[in-house]
Design a protein around this motif. Sequence first.
Motif, PDB file in Angstrom:
ATOM      1  N   LEU A  48       0.800  -1.217   0.000  1.00 63.46           N
ATOM      2  CA  LEU A  48       0.000   0.000   0.000  1.00 63.46           C
ATOM      3  C   LEU A  48       0.835   1.271   0.000  1.00 63.46           C
ATOM      4  O   LEU A  48       0.268   2.369   0.090  1.00 63.46           O
ATOM      5  N   ASP A  49       2.160   1.160  -0.115  1.00 65.51           N
ATOM      6  CA  ASP A  49       3.023   2.323   0.152  1.00 65.51           C
ATOM      7  C   ASP A  49       3.908   2.768  -1.005  1.00 65.51           C
ATOM      8  O   ASP A  49       4.534   3.821  -0.906  1.00 65.51           O
ATOM      9  N   GLU A  50       4.014   1.996  -2.067  1.00 68.29           N
ATOM     10  CA  GLU A  50       5.023   2.287  -3.086  1.00 68.29           C
ATOM     11  C   GLU A  50       4.430   2.947  -4.327  1.00 68.29           C
ATOM     12  O   GLU A  50       3.230   2.889  -4.579  1.00 68.29           O
ATOM     13  N   HIS A  51       5.328   3.586  -5.084  1.00 67.78           N
ATOM     14  CA  HIS A  51       5.037   4.043  -6.439  1.00 67.78           C
ATOM     15  C   HIS A  51       5.957   3.279  -7.382  1.00 67.78           C
ATOM     16  O   HIS A  51       7.047   2.859  -7.000  1.00 67.78           O
ATOM     17  N   GLY A  52       5.539   3.131  -8.627  1.00 71.48           N
ATOM     18  CA  GLY A  52       6.404   2.411  -9.546  1.00 71.48           C
ATOM     19  C   GLY A  52       5.673   1.900 -10.761  1.00 71.48           C
ATOM     20  O   GLY A  52       4.764   2.556 -11.300  1.00 71.48           O
ATOM     21  N   TYR A  53       6.030   0.688 -11.194  1.00 72.47           N
ATOM     22  CA  TYR A  53       5.473   0.118 -12.413  1.00 72.47           C
ATOM     23  C   TYR A  53       5.552  -1.396 -12.332  1.00 72.47           C
ATOM     24  O   TYR A  53       6.184  -1.971 -11.441  1.00 72.47           O
ATOM     25  N   LEU A  54       4.903  -2.043 -13.293  1.00 74.15           N
ATOM     26  CA  LEU A  54       4.878  -3.502 -13.397  1.00 74.15           C
ATOM     27  C   LEU A  54       5.494  -3.908 -14.723  1.00 74.15           C
ATOM     28  O   LEU A  54       5.279  -3.244 -15.743  1.00 74.15           O
ATOM     29  N   ILE A  55       6.276  -4.972 -14.702  1.00 75.85           N
ATOM     30  CA  ILE A  55       6.749  -5.590 -15.933  1.00 75.85           C
ATOM     31  C   ILE A  55       5.981  -6.895 -16.131  1.00 75.85           C
ATOM     32  O   ILE A  55       5.993  -7.767 -15.259  1.00 75.85           O
ATOM     33  N   LEU A  56       5.303  -7.005 -17.262  1.00 75.87           N
ATOM     34  CA  LEU A  56       4.564  -8.218 -17.602  1.00 75.87           C
ATOM     35  C   LEU A  56       5.412  -9.014 -18.575  1.00 75.87           C
ATOM     36  O   LEU A  56       5.643  -8.592 -19.714  1.00 75.87           O
ATOM     37  N   ASP A  57       5.906 -10.161 -18.106  1.00 73.03           N
ATOM     38  CA  ASP A  57       6.801 -11.004 -18.889  1.00 73.03           C
ATOM     39  C   ASP A  57       6.015 -12.221 -19.368  1.00 73.03           C
ATOM     40  O   ASP A  57       5.576 -13.047 -18.564  1.00 73.03           O
ATOM     41  N   LEU A  58       5.827 -12.307 -20.676  1.00 73.30           N
ATOM     42  CA  LEU A  58       4.984 -13.356 -21.252  1.00 73.30           C
ATOM     43  C   LEU A  58       5.828 -14.352 -22.032  1.00 73.30           C
ATOM     44  O   LEU A  58       6.606 -13.978 -22.914  1.00 73.30           O
ATOM     45  N   LYS A  71       5.490 -18.771 -23.455  1.00 72.29           N
ATOM     46  CA  LYS A  71       4.492 -19.776 -23.764  1.00 72.29           C
ATOM     47  C   LYS A  71       4.089 -20.584 -22.539  1.00 72.29           C
ATOM     48  O   LYS A  71       2.934 -20.997 -22.406  1.00 72.29           O
ATOM     49  N   ASP A  72       5.043 -20.796 -21.628  1.00 72.43           N
ATOM     50  CA  ASP A  72       4.745 -21.668 -20.500  1.00 72.43           C
ATOM     51  C   ASP A  72       4.248 -20.924 -19.273  1.00 72.43           C
ATOM     52  O   ASP A  72       3.669 -21.542 -18.377  1.00 72.43           O
ATOM     53  N   ARG A  73       4.465 -19.573 -19.210  1.00 71.34           N
ATOM     54  CA  ARG A  73       3.951 -18.864 -18.051  1.00 71.34           C
ATOM     55  C   ARG A  73       3.930 -17.362 -18.284  1.00 71.34           C
ATOM     56  O   ARG A  73       4.631 -16.833 -19.142  1.00 71.34           O
ATOM     57  N   CYS A  74       3.103 -16.699 -17.480  1.00 73.14           N
ATOM     58  CA  CYS A  74       2.995 -15.239 -17.466  1.00 73.14           C
ATOM     59  C   CYS A  74       3.438 -14.760 -16.084  1.00 73.14           C
ATOM     60  O   CYS A  74       2.929 -15.247 -15.066  1.00 73.14           O
ATOM     61  N   GLN A  75       4.375 -13.833 -16.050  1.00 67.34           N
ATOM     62  CA  GLN A  75       4.907 -13.364 -14.767  1.00 67.34           C
ATOM     63  C   GLN A  75       4.801 -11.853 -14.667  1.00 67.34           C
ATOM     64  O   GLN A  75       5.056 -11.123 -15.624  1.00 67.34           O
ATOM     65  N   GLY A  76       4.437 -11.385 -13.483  1.00 67.78           N
ATOM     66  CA  GLY A  76       4.409  -9.968 -13.174  1.00 67.78           C
ATOM     67  C   GLY A  76       5.479  -9.634 -12.158  1.00 67.78           C
ATOM     68  O   GLY A  76       5.527 -10.229 -11.078  1.00 67.78           O
ATOM     69  N   ASP A  77       6.358  -8.689 -12.510  1.00 65.81           N
ATOM     70  CA  ASP A  77       7.429  -8.230 -11.619  1.00 65.81           C
ATOM     71  C   ASP A  77       7.124  -6.807 -11.169  1.00 65.81           C
ATOM     72  O   ASP A  77       6.888  -5.923 -12.004  1.00 65.81           O
TER      73      ASP A  77
END
Length: 607
Positions: free
Chosen positions: A439-449, A451-457
């Motif tokens: 609940l405290d940060e500012h920033g962004y998300l990297i969506l790494d796609l 074939k075998d998985r989808c990851q959010g960093d």
Amino acid sequence: MALSLALIWGTSEAQSPADVAARTQLDTRFAPFYHGVASGDPLSDRVIIWTRVTPDSSSSIPVKWQVAPDTAFSTITQSGTLTTSDAEDFTVKVDVTGLQPGTWYYYRFETDGRFSVTGRTYTAPVGDVDSLRFGVVSCSRYASGFFNAYGRMAQRNDLHAVIHLGDYIYENGDSSVRAHFPDYEILNLDDYRLRHAQYKMDEDLRCLHQMYPMIPVWDDHESANNSWKDGAENHSASEGSWTDRKASAIQAYYEWMPIRQVDPNLQERIYRTISYGDLVDFFMLDTRLIGRDEQEALTGDLGDTSRYLLGPDQLGWLADEMKNSNARWKVLGQQVMMAPLEIFGFPFNTDQWDGYQAERQRVYDSILTNNIENVVVLTGDIHTFWANDLPGTNYDPNTGANSIGVEYVVTSVTTENGGFPVGGGLIQLGNPHMKYVDLDEHGYLILDLKKDRCQGDFYNISTIDVPQSYGESVGPHWYVNNGERFLQEAQAPGNPSSGVMAIQPSKDAPNPPLVSVAQPQSELAFLGLYPNPASESFTLTYYIHRPGDLQLQLVDAQGKIIFADERPREVPGLHYQTIPLDDLAAGVYLLQLVHNEQVVTRRIFKR
């Protein structure tokens, strides 16, 4: 009738030199393309390219454009010329066709021998796609801080596009870290144009647009807070017609954003599909202006089956698009949190999907009935980070069984956090489908796609109070496997793969100005004049690069000087000038600014 100089000039609102440097950093080499370049909505054979010309007069301006596979533009892939005018606020937008899929292109604009900076864009690949990487952002309130998240993403040089989930601008006039302009709540077309223009003067935002294509949708603040199809929490009858205000906000958005209009006969429609081969279909949704019924109070019937968030047309379109998709991943880019959020056993926010529970169930039913796999929801709006399962009936938080799909919620670029009565730990105790809450940060998300998985960093920006401070820390990493519907935590960020993931060499990444060497070094940039026509007053915006004598004249249609004013050694910086016109007769007037030896003229139409 001659007017007093005090009445005409008013008070200059120049910014301090330090603030100007942090906010705009205008470079005379970039004239007249001070607002940079942008691209967006990439398809396999086309992409939108955009710029805005800061003209020396109010006449129509011819603008040339070029697209090439190299920064030297030695081989031109596509080119053309179009004309812009004050009818579209001197913005330029081209839907460039005839491009090759999965290809990096460079583009630029030219008028009167002066070139824009060179932008870089990427067309969507087709067929078998190994992996892709996207940046995801939302909620970039100019007045709340500096866009360091945008600048850091531009530096990464490992993205294929940026997904913006809305609140690209904010309509309110209050300020905290930086001053909004206009300094009041924006209501009409000229106001919205001014606000968009101010945001695109930010160096980090210009750089982000220059580096990657953007796939945007609006949220509420592009029009008014907590908007719905027939009104908004932040709109009252005293502020005029909501229909007119919404239309003005939409028009300015289309003028200033690199977005393709889906239906020329339905300006409100922005829901659309952006496909990247067999790897991912992005279904970009509108949960604000086209189908949403008014928000209920917490005491209302939140399960009322007659109430819609998407609306029947958009809901039917989404169901068909997901059902007919051949892509591995089906990603919904939308605005408000889909996962249920209860605090002390009650829904926390009826502006989210919790306020439209029957509509959420209709979306879930369309997924389950058609056995649609690999649904990922991207969400903004709430200014905080979350990683959620989307729990269905008999959901098991220990195994993820009976989850409908997963949701990544990206925090704000700058907009203030807060608004929760309890911390993230207590929220997770009452909502076990929520795997990560910050609940405290500012920033962004990297969506790494892949074939075998989808990851959010999740990436946290260290500060938004200091301009161009790009320190960051990486947060947790949550992924969903192909064929599964629930999140698991990873130990490291996603890594680029071979093939289509390859990005252009870094030598092509830094803002290559590529301006004409013969271009004059302008000392005065006249950035805009609103409204025009005007009835009571107008505001002009200009930037002084170096100190110098500034003169202003207002001349009527017969050539008579209504008045003349001089400002010896006008200070450098960004100036906003509001000029009353109450005592002038209706007609056409000529405004002339002279700074050192540079002359800028504009026609003013007095109603």
